[in-house]
Design a protein around this motif. Structure first.
Motif, PDB file in Angstrom:
ATOM      1  N   LYS A 161       0.698  -1.136   0.123  1.00 49.30           N
ATOM      2  CA  LYS A 161       0.165   0.011  -0.021  1.00 49.30           C
ATOM      3  C   LYS A 161       0.751   1.251  -0.067  1.00 49.30           C
ATOM      4  CE  LYS A 161      -4.077  -1.702  -0.251  1.00 49.30           C
ATOM      5  NZ  LYS A 161      -5.183  -1.589   0.930  1.00 49.30           N
ATOM      6  N   ILE A 162       1.842   1.300   0.648  1.00 51.26           N
ATOM      7  CA  ILE A 162       2.828   2.414   0.793  1.00 51.26           C
ATOM      8  C   ILE A 162       3.341   2.574  -0.442  1.00 51.26           C
ATOM      9  CG2 ILE A 162       4.962   3.417   1.838  1.00 51.26           C
ATOM     10  CD1 ILE A 162       4.494   2.120   4.278  1.00 51.26           C
ATOM     11  N   ILE A 164       4.042   8.679  -3.633  1.00 51.56           N
ATOM     12  CA  ILE A 164       5.359   8.091  -3.257  1.00 51.56           C
ATOM     13  C   ILE A 164       6.008   7.506  -4.529  1.00 51.56           C
ATOM     14  CG2 ILE A 164       6.661   6.136  -1.898  1.00 51.56           C
ATOM     15  CD1 ILE A 164       5.853   8.520  -0.211  1.00 51.56           C
ATOM     16  N   LYS A 165       5.003   6.962  -5.467  1.00 48.65           N
ATOM     17  CA  LYS A 165       5.641   6.217  -6.508  1.00 48.65           C
ATOM     18  C   LYS A 165       6.166   7.276  -7.503  1.00 48.65           C
ATOM     19  CE  LYS A 165       3.563   3.250 -10.028  1.00 48.65           C
ATOM     20  NZ  LYS A 165       2.185   2.252 -10.363  1.00 48.65           N
ATOM     21  N   ASP A 166       5.259   8.458  -7.793  1.00 46.81           N
ATOM     22  CA  ASP A 166       5.679   9.628  -8.692  1.00 46.81           C
ATOM     23  C   ASP A 166       7.134  10.169  -8.312  1.00 46.81           C
ATOM     24  OD1 ASP A 166       3.599   9.283 -10.238  1.00 46.81           O
ATOM     25  OD2 ASP A 166       2.522  11.086  -9.229  1.00 46.81           O
ATOM     26  N   ALA A 167       7.418   9.893  -7.116  1.00 44.92           N
ATOM     27  CA  ALA A 167       8.814  10.573  -6.532  1.00 44.92           C
ATOM     28  C   ALA A 167       9.774   9.556  -6.674  1.00 44.92           C
ATOM     29  CB  ALA A 167       8.743  11.066  -5.041  1.00 44.92           C
ATOM     30  N   GLY A 168       9.745   8.421  -7.131  1.00 44.73           N
ATOM     31  CA  GLY A 168      10.595   7.354  -7.419  1.00 44.73           C
ATOM     32  C   GLY A 168      11.067   6.767  -6.118  1.00 44.73           C
ATOM     33  N   GLY A 199      10.373   4.485  -2.374  1.00 39.31           N
ATOM     34  CA  GLY A 199       9.609   3.314  -2.007  1.00 39.31           C
ATOM     35  C   GLY A 199      10.165   2.600  -0.665  1.00 39.31           C
ATOM     36  N   VAL A 200       9.732   1.737   0.043  1.00 42.98           N
ATOM     37  CA  VAL A 200       9.980   1.242   1.192  1.00 42.98           C
ATOM     38  C   VAL A 200      10.010  -0.441   1.233  1.00 42.98           C
ATOM     39  CG1 VAL A 200       9.197   3.065   2.541  1.00 42.98           C
ATOM     40  CG2 VAL A 200       7.772   1.043   2.307  1.00 42.98           C
ATOM     41  N   THR A 201      10.755  -0.907   2.032  1.00 42.67           N
ATOM     42  CA  THR A 201      10.633  -2.410   2.384  1.00 42.67           C
ATOM     43  C   THR A 201      10.187  -2.596   3.672  1.00 42.67           C
ATOM     44  OG1 THR A 201      12.589  -2.846   1.124  1.00 42.67           O
ATOM     45  CG2 THR A 201      11.983  -4.408   2.715  1.00 42.67           C
ATOM     46  N   VAL A 202       9.280  -3.304   4.102  1.00 42.77           N
ATOM     47  CA  VAL A 202       8.298  -3.487   5.385  1.00 42.77           C
ATOM     48  C   VAL A 202       8.626  -5.007   5.648  1.00 42.77           C
ATOM     49  CG1 VAL A 202       6.644  -3.254   6.749  1.00 42.77           C
ATOM     50  CG2 VAL A 202       7.080  -1.657   4.912  1.00 42.77           C
ATOM     51  N   SER A 231      13.916   2.858   3.965  1.00 40.17           N
ATOM     52  CA  SER A 231      13.538   3.411   2.473  1.00 40.17           C
ATOM     53  C   SER A 231      14.575   2.396   1.700  1.00 40.17           C
ATOM     54  CB  SER A 231      14.385   4.756   2.492  1.00 40.17           C
ATOM     55  OG  SER A 231      14.656   5.249   1.236  1.00 40.17           O
ATOM     56  N   ASN A 232      14.142   2.514   0.473  1.00 40.84           N
ATOM     57  CA  ASN A 232      14.673   1.591  -0.749  1.00 40.84           C
ATOM     58  C   ASN A 232      16.229   2.367  -1.241  1.00 40.84           C
ATOM     59  OD1 ASN A 232      13.142  -0.376  -0.567  1.00 40.84           O
ATOM     60  ND2 ASN A 232      11.757   0.336  -2.456  1.00 40.84           N
ATOM     61  N   LYS A 233      16.375   3.574  -0.752  1.00 40.68           N
ATOM     62  CA  LYS A 233      17.629   4.195  -1.251  1.00 40.68           C
ATOM     63  C   LYS A 233      18.611   4.316   0.040  1.00 40.68           C
ATOM     64  CE  LYS A 233      16.822   8.299  -3.121  1.00 40.68           C
ATOM     65  NZ  LYS A 233      16.226   9.684  -3.476  1.00 40.68           N
ATOM     66  N   TYR A 234      19.733   4.383  -0.445  1.00 44.78           N
ATOM     67  CA  TYR A 234      20.823   4.727   0.388  1.00 44.78           C
ATOM     68  C   TYR A 234      21.347   6.123   0.695  1.00 44.78           C
ATOM     69  CZ  TYR A 234      21.572  -0.583   0.650  1.00 44.78           C
ATOM     70  OH  TYR A 234      21.489  -1.849   0.912  1.00 44.78           O
ATOM     71  N   GLY A 235      22.005   6.311   1.811  1.00 42.49           N
ATOM     72  CA  GLY A 235      22.483   7.471   1.932  1.00 42.49           C
ATOM     73  C   GLY A 235      21.946   8.624   2.718  1.00 42.49           C
ATOM     74  N   ALA A 236      22.346   9.545   2.960  1.00 44.83           N
ATOM     75  CA  ALA A 236      22.026  10.795   3.906  1.00 44.83           C
ATOM     76  C   ALA A 236      20.413  11.358   3.454  1.00 44.83           C
ATOM     77  CB  ALA A 236      22.931  11.907   3.883  1.00 44.83           C
ATOM     78  N   LYS A 237      20.285  11.129   1.946  1.00 43.62           N
ATOM     79  CA  LYS A 237      18.897  11.548   1.387  1.00 43.62           C
ATOM     80  C   LYS A 237      17.877  10.642   1.829  1.00 43.62           C
ATOM     81  CE  LYS A 237      21.301  14.568  -1.926  1.00 43.62           C
ATOM     82  NZ  LYS A 237      21.549  14.736  -3.423  1.00 43.62           N
ATOM     83  N   SER A 238      18.134   9.479   2.517  1.00 46.29           N
ATOM     84  CA  SER A 238      17.451   8.388   2.762  1.00 46.29           C
ATOM     85  C   SER A 238      16.658   8.504   3.980  1.00 46.29           C
ATOM     86  CB  SER A 238      18.099   7.158   2.452  1.00 46.29           C
ATOM     87  OG  SER A 238      17.404   6.029   2.978  1.00 46.29           O
TER      88      SER A 238
END
Length: 685
Positions: A488-489, A495-499, A501-504, A517-524
């Motif tokens: 659902k997230i 969320i989808k348009d911003a590219g 995503g999450v893992t739960v 978050s599916n992204k690595y780093g300080a922006k995650s």
């Protein structure tokens, strides 16, 4: 005495001829000057020819400058009807047996029949989810079937109101979402049906359609509930094609994949299945061979073209700079320093060792050498051996390339300032993803109740979601609910348009849901921004729970590097060297051998020679200046010659008058003497 108006008429001298010959002598320095100008212009034209030959050579050099070209492989199947094989640069050579027993297919559903494409379909909310349907095998009942949500696929929500509550409107609303379901309308002769098909094949992409019908009955066969399809309960739509995985055996190992396009069985190999294998007399599938071998034909061709182009270039240079001792003929640029300087630059580049960043140090190591006449030659067998045994190092010999000793480090790119060498990589802190753990909850069935604990809102990587509603019902395990939350997230439009995503997941040891978050780093980062009234007690989520990621940190060559997500970029001597670090622990990550191969070095050398400030342009500019100076000197000399000619003509005109006068006097005296002689002769008689 009449005046003389035409040169030579009075004297009988060929004054114009005399002046013309004198001016020819006077003009010899001008002729030499004009010949110098013509010679300079010819040299400019010759250097233009040289530039063209050099540009052609550079184009061939560029054909060798891509490191990926040296690592390509090719795949093939013994039975080409079974499918196709393609490879990436990270594939490994090998040979395998393959047998296909089932092809993957997508889930397809059809609605009941409608009399018109404009017939109303009801209003409300339709939610489409993806997951795995486990059939209990009992005919005529779905009571003990199960449906496990695919957490990797976002849920799809369609609002149906007065603007789109027709069969056509519903089709268009579904397709507008572009979220993994395709809707079409088919006229089967008895009416119009809505067909729904999962865009992705495989068991985990079976469809489940829930409705919140405005007529308050979500399971009957009227209104929007006519499109409900829950394989464990209400199935108002009919299944026309079951979702299934592709099944095959690779070297006897049974494998099941959701798609007929398989990318994750053999590293760097994409296998596209097209046909089930035939059976032998014992009903066992007949295997075919799958071969992955290194494709070096492109590299060999490129090296051959490089050698050919160099020799063509050398021939062009020879044609412009030769000297023939026998007939004393020579090329336009014979003895010109531009030839010597250019040849010196290219030879210095070709003869220079590559240093620590490369296993091979010279072109001769892979069969490229020069004979006693200066012609470049290629030993194809030696090149082939190098490509078969050390393709990465052949790439480093020619191209800009990085070779890592640790699989967790991969070369990404470099800049013009990055120096070649072998550099130690040390990671002091691996990159992390923004994540947090909720509060502890019991490991058991969890009930989601509508308008109670079914709502939450999140922010992922700086993007806030809309209101996320979980499907009401009982979830047998926290893991099943984790898949629902993730789905659902990730299906939320913002969320989808911003590219993002999450893992739960549910951690059975701590008894907590974990969100990352599916992204690595300080922006995650991830954060819970709103929840339902009892969400905290049943799910362990509460407002303001959050977590942020960190960039990878470490050193390259002992110097601090810049981290951005999983990317580590060097400074100092390794300025611009960009690497990807995929490890999750701190420590020594081996070495990165960075090389600027001969193709790269030659490209830089040739580019420098051809640049606006380079040797050839500088020589052309110098020759143009010479021509301009010659023209200036010629103008001065022409004016001086004009003055000389005027002076000659004035002098010869005066001489002509004097001679004419003298001739006239001589004629008069001759006449007088003749008369006196005649008188004297008469007196004697």
């Amino acid at each position: 005495m009449a005046s003389i108006t035409s040169a030579g008429l009075g004297s009988g001298l060929d004054v114009n001829g005399i002046i013309s010959q004198l001016m020819e002598l006077e003009s010899q320095p001008l002729d030499k000057l004009q010949n110098r100008a013509k010679e300079a212009q010819s040299k400019i034209s010759a250097i233009g020819t040289l530039q063209g030959a050099l540009s052609t050579f550079q184009a061939r050099v560029l054909g060798l400058s891509s490191a990926s070209a040296y690592k390509s492989l090719k795949g093939s199947l013994g039975d080409s009807a079974i499918g196709t094989v393609s490879t990436a640069v990270n594939a490994q050579a090998g040979s395998y047996s393959l047998a296909v027993t089932q092809l993957a297919q997508a889930h397809k559903l059809k609605s009941q029949s409608f009399t018109s494409v404009n017939e109303p379909v009801g209003t409300g909310t339709m939610t489409i989810q993806f997951g795995t349907h486990d059939d209990n095998g009992t005919t005529g009942t779905n009571a003990d079937d199960t449906f496990t949500v695919n957490g990797d696929k976002g849920a799809l929500t369609i609002e149906v109101d007065s603007t789109n509550n027709t069969l056509t409107g519903l089709r268009d609303a579904i397709n507008a979402k572009k979220a993994g379901v395709t809707a079409t309308i088919v006229n089967d002769g008895g009416g119009y049906r809505l067909l729904l098909s999962s865009s992705d094949s495989g068991e985990a992409n079976s469809l489940k359609i829930s409705v919140d019908d405005d007529d308050t009955n979500d399971t009957d066969t009227s209104g929007l509930s006519r499109f409900a399809y829950d394989p464990t309960a209400t199935t108002n739509m009919a299944q026309t094609q079951v979702a299934q995985n592709a099944k095959f055996q690779l070297d006897g190992i049974a494998i099941s994949k959701s798609s007929n396009t398989v990318t994750d069985v053999l590293q760097g190999v994409t296998l596209t299945l097209q046909k089930i294998s035939a059976l032998d007399s014992n009903d066992a599938p007949i295997t075919t061979s799958l071969n992955v071998s290194r494709d070096t034909s492109g590299v060999k061709t490129a090296v051959e073209e490089f050698v050919k182009s160099y020799n063509e270039f050398a021939k062009s240079v020879e044609g412009l700079s030769f000297y023939n001792e026998q007939d004393k003929s020579s090329g336009l640029l014979n003895g010109d320093y531009v030839i010597r300087s250019m040849q010196s630059s290219i030879r210095a580049t070709l003869n220079q060792g590559l240093g620590k960043g490369s296993y091979y140090q010279s072109l001769g190591a892979v069969g490229v050498s020069f004979d006693d006449k200066g012609t470049m030659t290629l030993d194809s067998s030696k090149l082939q051996k190098a490509l078969d045994t050390r393709p990465e190092d052949v790439a480093s010999l020619f191209a800009v390339n990085g070779v890592s000793s640790d699989a967790r480090v991969s070369y990404v790119s470099s800049t013009a300032t990055t120096q070649a060498g072998s550099y130690a990589i040390n990671v002091t802190a691996p990159a992390t993803r923004g994540s947090f753990s909720g509060l502890a909850i019991a490991n058991g069935p969890i009930t989601i109740t509508e308008n109670d604990n079914d709502m939450l809102m999140v922010a992922v990587d700086g993007t806030s979601s809309g209101q996320i509603k979980l499907a009401a019902g009982s979830y047998a395990t926290p893991a099943a609910l984790a898949a629902e939350i993730q789905s659902k997230i990730n299906g939320d439009s913002r969320i989808k348009d911003a590219g993002a995503g999450v893992t739960v997941a549910y951690n059975t040891t701590s008894g907590k849901f974990e969100m990352s978050s599916n992204k690595y780093g300080a922006k995650s980062n991830v954060q819970i921004t709103a929840t339902g009234s009892t969400t905290e007690t049943t799910l362990g989520f509460k407002v303001s729970q959050s977590g942020s990621g960190t960039n990878v940190a470490g050193t390259i060559n002992g110097e601090p590097a810049k981290g951005d997500g999983q990317s580590l970029t060097g400074t100092g001597k390794v300025e611009g060297l960009k690497l990807t670090i995929t490890g999750d622990t701190a420590g020594d990550y081996g070495t990165m051998g960075f090389s600027r191969g001969f193709a790269s070095k030659l490209d830089q050398t040739v580019a420098s020679l051809l640049s606006n400030n380079g040797l050839l342009r500088s020589r052309i500019n110098g020759l143009n200046r010479d021509i301009k100076n010659i023209e200036s000197q010629g103008g001065t000399m022409i004016r001086r010659l004009e003055d000389i000619e005027k002076r000659y003509r004035a002098q010869f005109s005066a001489l002509d008058v004097q001679i004419a006068t003298m001739n006239s006097t001589s004629s008069y005296l001759s006449q007088q003497l003749s008369m006196l002689n005649n008188l004297a002769s008469g007196n004697k008689k």
